[in-house]
Motif scaffolding. Structure first.
Motif, PDB file in Angstrom:
ATOM      1  N   LYS A  25       6.659   3.369  13.075  1.00 55.72           N
ATOM      2  CA  LYS A  25       7.806   2.482  12.850  1.00 55.72           C
ATOM      3  C   LYS A  25       7.661   1.551  11.626  1.00 55.72           C
ATOM      4  N   ILE A  26       8.638   1.484  10.842  1.00 54.47           N
ATOM      5  CA  ILE A  26       8.531   0.520   9.520  1.00 54.47           C
ATOM      6  C   ILE A  26       9.572  -0.551  10.049  1.00 54.47           C
ATOM      7  N   ILE A  27       9.360  -1.846   9.715  1.00 55.55           N
ATOM      8  CA  ILE A  27      10.466  -2.792   9.663  1.00 55.55           C
ATOM      9  C   ILE A  27      10.461  -3.579   8.117  1.00 55.55           C
ATOM     10  N   VAL A  28      11.629  -3.499   7.548  1.00 60.02           N
ATOM     11  CA  VAL A  28      11.360  -3.993   6.332  1.00 60.02           C
ATOM     12  C   VAL A  28      12.500  -5.525   6.566  1.00 60.02           C
ATOM     13  N   THR A  29      11.779  -6.522   6.215  1.00 55.65           N
ATOM     14  CA  THR A  29      12.385  -7.646   6.806  1.00 55.65           C
ATOM     15  C   THR A  29      13.306  -8.578   5.953  1.00 55.65           C
ATOM     16  N   ARG A  30      14.285  -9.252   6.230  1.00 55.13           N
ATOM     17  CA  ARG A  30      15.066 -10.066   5.344  1.00 55.13           C
ATOM     18  C   ARG A  30      15.434  -9.289   3.971  1.00 55.13           C
ATOM     19  N   THR A  74      19.432  -9.148   6.472  1.00 53.37           N
ATOM     20  CA  THR A  74      19.245  -8.289   7.782  1.00 53.37           C
ATOM     21  C   THR A  74      17.732  -7.740   7.629  1.00 53.37           C
ATOM     22  N   ASP A  75      17.560  -7.450   8.870  1.00 52.96           N
ATOM     23  CA  ASP A  75      16.108  -6.518   8.874  1.00 52.96           C
ATOM     24  C   ASP A  75      16.489  -5.170   9.316  1.00 52.96           C
ATOM     25  N   VAL A  76      15.631  -4.249   8.494  1.00 52.83           N
ATOM     26  CA  VAL A  76      15.939  -2.762   8.715  1.00 52.83           C
ATOM     27  C   VAL A  76      14.882  -2.341   9.394  1.00 52.83           C
ATOM     28  N   THR A  77      15.135  -1.342  10.580  1.00 52.57           N
ATOM     29  CA  THR A  77      14.043  -0.967  11.439  1.00 52.57           C
ATOM     30  C   THR A  77      14.111   0.672  11.224  1.00 52.57           C
ATOM     31  N   ARG A 127       2.745   6.567   2.358  1.00 51.63           N
ATOM     32  CA  ARG A 127       3.349   6.868   1.016  1.00 51.63           C
ATOM     33  C   ARG A 127       4.734   6.293   1.211  1.00 51.63           C
ATOM     34  N   SER A 128       5.337   6.141   2.536  1.00 51.50           N
ATOM     35  CA  SER A 128       6.685   5.234   2.486  1.00 51.50           C
ATOM     36  C   SER A 128       6.453   3.881   2.102  1.00 51.50           C
ATOM     37  N   VAL A 129       5.050   3.226   2.681  1.00 48.20           N
ATOM     38  CA  VAL A 129       5.198   1.832   2.455  1.00 48.20           C
ATOM     39  C   VAL A 129       4.841   1.670   1.074  1.00 48.20           C
ATOM     40  N   ASP A 130       4.032   2.601   0.148  1.00 44.01           N
ATOM     41  CA  ASP A 130       3.778   2.664  -1.051  1.00 44.01           C
ATOM     42  C   ASP A 130       5.029   2.592  -1.760  1.00 44.01           C
ATOM     43  N   ARG A 188      11.690  -9.282   2.326  1.00 43.13           N
ATOM     44  CA  ARG A 188      10.384 -10.378   2.255  1.00 43.13           C
ATOM     45  C   ARG A 188       9.032  -9.578   2.530  1.00 43.13           C
ATOM     46  N   ARG A 189       9.145  -8.661   3.577  1.00 41.28           N
ATOM     47  CA  ARG A 189       7.911  -8.051   3.828  1.00 41.28           C
ATOM     48  C   ARG A 189       7.910  -6.773   4.595  1.00 41.28           C
ATOM     49  N   ILE A 190       7.108  -5.876   4.738  1.00 44.48           N
ATOM     50  CA  ILE A 190       6.991  -4.910   5.431  1.00 44.48           C
ATOM     51  C   ILE A 190       6.211  -4.617   6.723  1.00 44.48           C
ATOM     52  N   ILE A 191       6.512  -4.454   7.780  1.00 42.89           N
ATOM     53  CA  ILE A 191       5.801  -4.296   9.048  1.00 42.89           C
ATOM     54  C   ILE A 191       5.665  -3.068   9.667  1.00 42.89           C
ATOM     55  N   THR A 192       4.354  -2.469   9.807  1.00 42.70           N
ATOM     56  CA  THR A 192       4.405  -1.289  10.231  1.00 42.70           C
ATOM     57  C   THR A 192       3.827  -1.141  11.607  1.00 42.70           C
ATOM     58  N   ASP A 193       4.066  -0.086  12.389  1.00 38.10           N
ATOM     59  CA  ASP A 193       3.533   0.098  13.670  1.00 38.10           C
ATOM     60  C   ASP A 193       3.100   1.556  14.109  1.00 38.10           C
ATOM     61  N   THR A 194       2.044   2.119  14.260  1.00 38.42           N
ATOM     62  CA  THR A 194       1.934   3.338  14.658  1.00 38.42           C
ATOM     63  C   THR A 194       1.672   3.547  16.298  1.00 38.42           C
ATOM     64  N   GLN A 195       1.703   2.674  16.911  1.00 44.00           N
ATOM     65  CA  GLN A 195       1.518   2.759  18.385  1.00 44.00           C
ATOM     66  C   GLN A 195       2.734   2.974  19.155  1.00 44.00           C
ATOM     67  N   VAL A 196       3.577   3.856  18.665  1.00 43.32           N
ATOM     68  CA  VAL A 196       4.940   4.172  19.030  1.00 43.32           C
ATOM     69  C   VAL A 196       5.152   5.605  19.665  1.00 43.32           C
TER      70      VAL A 196
END
Ligand code: ASP
Ligand code: MG
Length: 421
Positions: free
Chosen positions: A276-281, A317-320, A330-333, A345-353
């Motif tokens: 999961k990737i959350i791109v905030t604000r 808006t936050d986009v998840t 690669r995506s985060v990069d 604003r920032r990127i939050i990631t989660d692989t525990q999904v």
């Protein structure tokens, strides 16, 4: 008499004892008077071993030579099967991808089949000779060897079946069919006698690894009748248990015939390969979402679930969304590199999904499937992090640790549990 393509996977070809068992099954079908072509995988584990050698040879190996190396696993098994058949008195010969040829697009390691020359193949089959074809491999226009991507021999088999206009494509594997869910998670999972192409496509793409997804899409497009069977049953048995993949209309007709009712839900699948990737604000304005997803698409990264929550207070808006775990870094990069352009604003990631999906053509005509899913998960305190739907599927993203529990309670909630033994 029918024309049948038989496909045997890696565990069915792993070693001479297994290959002799496969040959016995082929002989049994030939002796019934059918015309037969066989498509084989490499022995289980062999392709991984060969990929390992390539990586050892060079971190930046030449993909053309990679194909030469990894295609060899299927060359070995096709030769061995043809030999074994002959030793049993069955006329057979191998036809390598470049000999038929099976023509593919120019894309090493991820080629797509364009066409198969069937003249010699059909002539041999009509003359009573079994054609043994290595799956996974083909030839590009420059006459170099290509391969179809991992798991590609299912697609080879369906493509051969379409090309020779086979009556059926029987895919023999190490399970006896497609189940309502993974029997390792739910002991009371039931084998399905029938499943539609569309359901199979959804189930395959969300983690039920019985068939390569692409092979199901091809079968649907070409109208190839596919049957999944176990190669571990008695090879001289007429009505092997299995699962038949049919069109919607065929399913209706069969249900009428047997006076059975259509199930609301056909199966439940889970997939632990997403992140999961959350791109905030992100600024809430036209083009913002496109500025995130266009560069990912350009990098051939497959985005799956998407949610956007716009805040009414701020113009942000936050986009998840989710991407395959293998593409997370690669995506985060890519996105970090475009931080100023996108303006987040920032990127939050989660692989525990994990993604859990309920699939069934029955839900087209029945409301309330999603509501049942949400309620069932809520009763167990399972939190839903994202949702996506199609006409015949509802998927939710949840904590990876709760995957098994979610699958189990949903299997019960939709009435899929087999009666207690
Ligand atoms: N041997 C190849 C693989 O392991 C192709 C296949 O078996 O479908 O990916
Ligand atoms: Mg396979």
């Amino acid at each position: 008499m029918a024309r049948i393509v038989m496909k045997f996977g890696g565990t069915s070809m792993a070693g001479m004892e297994r290959i002799r068992n496969v040959a016995a099954r082929v002989k049994y079908v030939v002796d019934q008077g059918h015309e037969v072509a066989v498509v084989v995988s490499a022995m289980a584990g062999e392709t991984d071993r060969l990929v390992g050698f390539c990586k050892e040879a060079s971190a930046l190996y030449d993909p053309a030579e990679y194909d030469v190396v990894v295609a060899s696993g299927e060359q070995v098994t096709s030769g061995l099967l043809a030999m074994t058949l002959k030793a049993m008195g069955v006329d057979a010969r191998s036809w390598l991808g470049w000999q038929l040829p099976i023509r593919t697009v120019e894309a090493h390691a991820k080629a797509r089949i364009e066409s198969i020359d069937t003249g010699a193949l059909v002539a041999a089959m009509q003359a009573g000779q079994v054609a043994v074809i290595p799956g996974f491999q083909g030839m590009m226009a420059d006459q170099r060897v290509s391969t179809l991507g991992r798991g590609g021999s299912d697609t080879s088999a369906v493509a051969v079946a379409a090309a020779v206009k086979a009556d059926r494509c029987d895919i023999y594997t190490d399970v006896d069919g497609v189940y309502t869910t993974d029997p390792r998670i739910v002991a009371r999972a039931r084998k399905l006698d029938l499943v539609t192409y569309e359901e199979m496509l959804e189930l395959a793409s969300v983690g039920a690894k019985v068939l390569q997804t692409r092979s199901v899409g091809l079968a649907m497009k070409e109208g190839v009748v596919v049957q999944v069977l176990s190669s571990f049953d008695d090879p001289t048995q007429d009505n092997l248990p299995g699962t038949l993949i049919v069109s919607d209309e065929e399913l209706d007709a069969k249900l009428k015939e047997t006076k059975m009712e259509r199930q609301l839900i056909t199966g439940i699948a889970h997939d632990k390969n997403e992140a999961k990737i959350i791109v905030t604000r992100v600024p809430d304005k036209p083009g913002a979402v496109a500025s995130i997803f266009t560069p990912l698409a350009d990098a051939a990264i497959n985005v799956d679930m998407i949610i956007q929550n716009d805040s009414k207070e701020k113009e942000e808006t936050d986009v998840t969304f989710t991407v395959p775990r293998a593409d997370l870094a690669r995506s985060v990069d890519i996105l970090e590199g475009l931080k100023d352009v996108i303006g987040f604003r920032r990127i939050i990631t989660d692989t525990q999904v994990a993604k859990v999906s309920v699939v069934g053509v029955g839900m087209r005509s029945h409301p309330g499937v999603a509501a049942t899913m949400f309620k069932t998960l809520a009763e167990r305190g399972i939190n839903i992090e994202a949702i996506s739907t199609s006409e015949i599927k509802v998927s939710v993203l949840i904590d990876e640790d709760e995957t098994e529990l979610a699958v189990r309670v949903l299997h019960t909630a939709y009435g899929l549990d087999a009666p207690a033994a």
